[in-house]
Design a protein around this motif. Structure first.
Motif, PDB file in Angstrom:
ATOM      1  N   HIS A 188       0.028   3.512  -8.031  1.00 51.39           N
ATOM      2  CA  HIS A 188       0.026   2.193  -7.397  1.00 51.39           C
ATOM      3  C   HIS A 188       0.881   2.202  -6.129  1.00 51.39           C
ATOM      4  O   HIS A 188       0.514   1.577  -5.116  1.00 51.39           O
ATOM      5  CB  HIS A 188       0.543   1.147  -8.383  1.00 51.39           C
ATOM      6  CG  HIS A 188       0.621  -0.234  -7.822  1.00 51.39           C
ATOM      7  ND1 HIS A 188      -0.487  -1.028  -7.638  1.00 51.39           N
ATOM      8  CD2 HIS A 188       1.696  -0.968  -7.379  1.00 51.39           C
ATOM      9  CE1 HIS A 188      -0.116  -2.186  -7.114  1.00 51.39           C
ATOM     10  NE2 HIS A 188       1.192  -2.178  -6.949  1.00 51.39           N
ATOM     11  N   THR A 189       1.999   2.907  -6.147  1.00 55.41           N
ATOM     12  CA  THR A 189       2.883   2.937  -4.982  1.00 55.41           C
ATOM     13  C   THR A 189       2.308   3.807  -3.874  1.00 55.41           C
ATOM     14  O   THR A 189       2.490   3.514  -2.686  1.00 55.41           O
ATOM     15  CB  THR A 189       4.272   3.461  -5.397  1.00 55.41           C
ATOM     16  OG1 THR A 189       4.779   2.659  -6.476  1.00 55.41           O
ATOM     17  CG2 THR A 189       5.257   3.395  -4.234  1.00 55.41           C
ATOM     18  N   LEU A 190       1.611   4.874  -4.239  1.00 48.71           N
ATOM     19  CA  LEU A 190       1.029   5.751  -3.232  1.00 48.71           C
ATOM     20  C   LEU A 190      -0.156   5.114  -2.514  1.00 48.71           C
ATOM     21  O   LEU A 190      -0.402   5.400  -1.336  1.00 48.71           O
ATOM     22  CB  LEU A 190       0.572   7.065  -3.883  1.00 48.71           C
ATOM     23  CG  LEU A 190       1.637   8.087  -4.239  1.00 48.71           C
ATOM     24  CD1 LEU A 190       1.011   9.227  -5.032  1.00 48.71           C
ATOM     25  CD2 LEU A 190       2.336   8.621  -2.994  1.00 48.71           C
ATOM     26  N   GLU A 191      -0.893   4.242  -3.206  1.00 46.11           N
ATOM     27  CA  GLU A 191      -2.154   3.764  -2.639  1.00 46.11           C
ATOM     28  C   GLU A 191      -2.016   3.066  -1.296  1.00 46.11           C
ATOM     29  O   GLU A 191      -2.753   3.397  -0.349  1.00 46.11           O
ATOM     30  CB  GLU A 191      -2.886   2.862  -3.632  1.00 46.11           C
ATOM     31  CG  GLU A 191      -4.237   2.407  -3.095  1.00 46.11           C
ATOM     32  CD  GLU A 191      -5.073   1.661  -4.113  1.00 46.11           C
ATOM     33  OE1 GLU A 191      -6.028   0.989  -3.699  1.00 46.11           O
ATOM     34  OE2 GLU A 191      -4.770   1.748  -5.318  1.00 46.11           O
ATOM     35  N   PRO A 192      -1.110   2.098  -1.110  1.00 48.42           N
ATOM     36  CA  PRO A 192      -1.035   1.460   0.209  1.00 48.42           C
ATOM     37  C   PRO A 192      -0.620   2.418   1.314  1.00 48.42           C
ATOM     38  O   PRO A 192      -1.071   2.284   2.461  1.00 48.42           O
ATOM     39  CB  PRO A 192      -0.004   0.341   0.008  1.00 48.42           C
ATOM     40  CG  PRO A 192       0.712   0.668  -1.250  1.00 48.42           C
ATOM     41  CD  PRO A 192      -0.225   1.450  -2.095  1.00 48.42           C
ATOM     42  N   LEU A 193       0.212   3.394   0.993  1.00 47.48           N
ATOM     43  CA  LEU A 193       0.581   4.411   1.984  1.00 47.48           C
ATOM     44  C   LEU A 193      -0.640   5.191   2.419  1.00 47.48           C
ATOM     45  O   LEU A 193      -0.872   5.405   3.628  1.00 47.48           O
ATOM     46  CB  LEU A 193       1.640   5.345   1.380  1.00 47.48           C
ATOM     47  CG  LEU A 193       1.915   6.648   2.126  1.00 47.48           C
ATOM     48  CD1 LEU A 193       2.366   6.381   3.545  1.00 47.48           C
ATOM     49  CD2 LEU A 193       2.940   7.489   1.368  1.00 47.48           C
TER      50      LEU A 193
END
Length: 306
Positions: free
Chosen positions: A267-272
């Motif tokens: 979830h944290t990697l996705e917007p990056l």
């Protein structure tokens, strides 16, 4: 676990891949005095293993023609040391990522601990490129460390993928021909004319026209491609089986993380990754076979088909 492994690939490969598509990263070889992109590619990709010889490099890279590798190695090591290459590739990759996302260090602070855990606890046996890259994940700069960790993750999957190809009885050229035939990678990038040999033009991974045709003949004899060079239904099933088996082996990375922590990492990697993709650094389609994040996943067959 296999679905999470596929998601981890989709969300880590783009971060790693800036080293192939960012302009400054692509100039690494030339800036270090090497002869063009490919000599720099082979030097930077294999530098974690030291001043490796071409036979070993060809084996661990898997899909490049031996002659193409031998034109770059060991000659590159007479120009630049592996340590210098590693310093440059890490700095340039971090520069590329920061240019895309100036606030990247905040994301790095959240994802470095779980990434470090899965890399530290992953088995290194029979995973040579992963094992060599894991020893480099100690950068003080958090963005360089992030890039090195996702590079280790992708080499873990890459080592697994080659093991699956070998188990399926495919050599490097056959694997490429089947990938092209099934639409996994674009035909025009794999079949770019890279100069002529006595056997005809060399293709993008160094195989001659004759070697490519012979590989296609072998796949045709196995019922994997048809007379036009397209994958048969059996060939498409084989490609699905290869990817499913790769997911299964790569999923070993996520064993140390609880389910909630795995989902939090993704979830944290996705917007990056979405910011990176929006910057158009990576082309789609691309020669590494990476689909767009929003591209529908192919239908998964039952475990019986693996």
């Amino acid at each position: 676990m296999e679905l999470h492994a596929r998601s981890l690939w989709l969300l880590s490969e783009p971060l790693h891949a800036v080293c192939y598509f960012d302009d400054r990263c692509r100039r690494l070889g030339k800036d270090l005095g090497l002869k063009g992109f490919w000599m720099g590619y082979f030097a930077s990709r294999t530098a974690p293993m030291g001043a490796v010889e071409p036979a070993a490099a060809t084996a661990v890279l898997g899909v490049f023609a031996p002659g193409m590798v031998a034109r770059a190695l060991p000659a590159a090591w007479s120009v630049v040391s592996p340590a210098h290459v590693l310093d440059e590739r890490g700095r340039r990759a971090a520069h590329a990522l920061r240019a895309i996302d100036p606030g990247l260090e905040r994301t790095a602070a959240a994802v470095l601990p779980p990434l470090q855990t899965i890399v530290d606890e992953a088995p290194a046996l029979a995973r040579p490129l992963f094992a060599a890259n894991r020893t480099l994940c100690d950068h003080a700069d958090p963005v360089e460390r992030l890039w090195q960790l996702v590079t280790s993750v992708r080499e873990f999957r890459g080592d697994a993928h080659l093991a699956v190809l070998a188990d399926e009885g495919l050599d490097g050229c056959e694997a490429l021909v089947l990938a092209v035939a099934s639409g996994r990678v674009p035909r025009d990038t794999m079949r770019q004319d890279r100069g002529r040999t006595a056997a005809g033009p060399r293709q993008d991974r160094g195989w001659s026209e004759e070697e490519w045709a012979e590989a296609a003949d072998r796949l045709r004899a196995r019922g994997l491609v048809d007379a036009r060079g397209d994958a048969t239904e059996h060939g498409r099933q084989e490609r699905e089986r290869i990817e499913a088996a790769t997911d299964r082996l790569a999923g070993r990375l996520l064993h140390p993380l609880p389910e909630a922590e795995t989902e939090g990492l993704l979830h944290t990697l996705e917007p990056l990754v979405r910011r990176l993709l929006a910057a158009d650094v990576l082309p789609f389609p691309n020669p590494i076979g990476l689909p767009h994040l929003d591209e529908p996943a192919p239908p998964r067959r039952s475990e019986r088909s693996e």
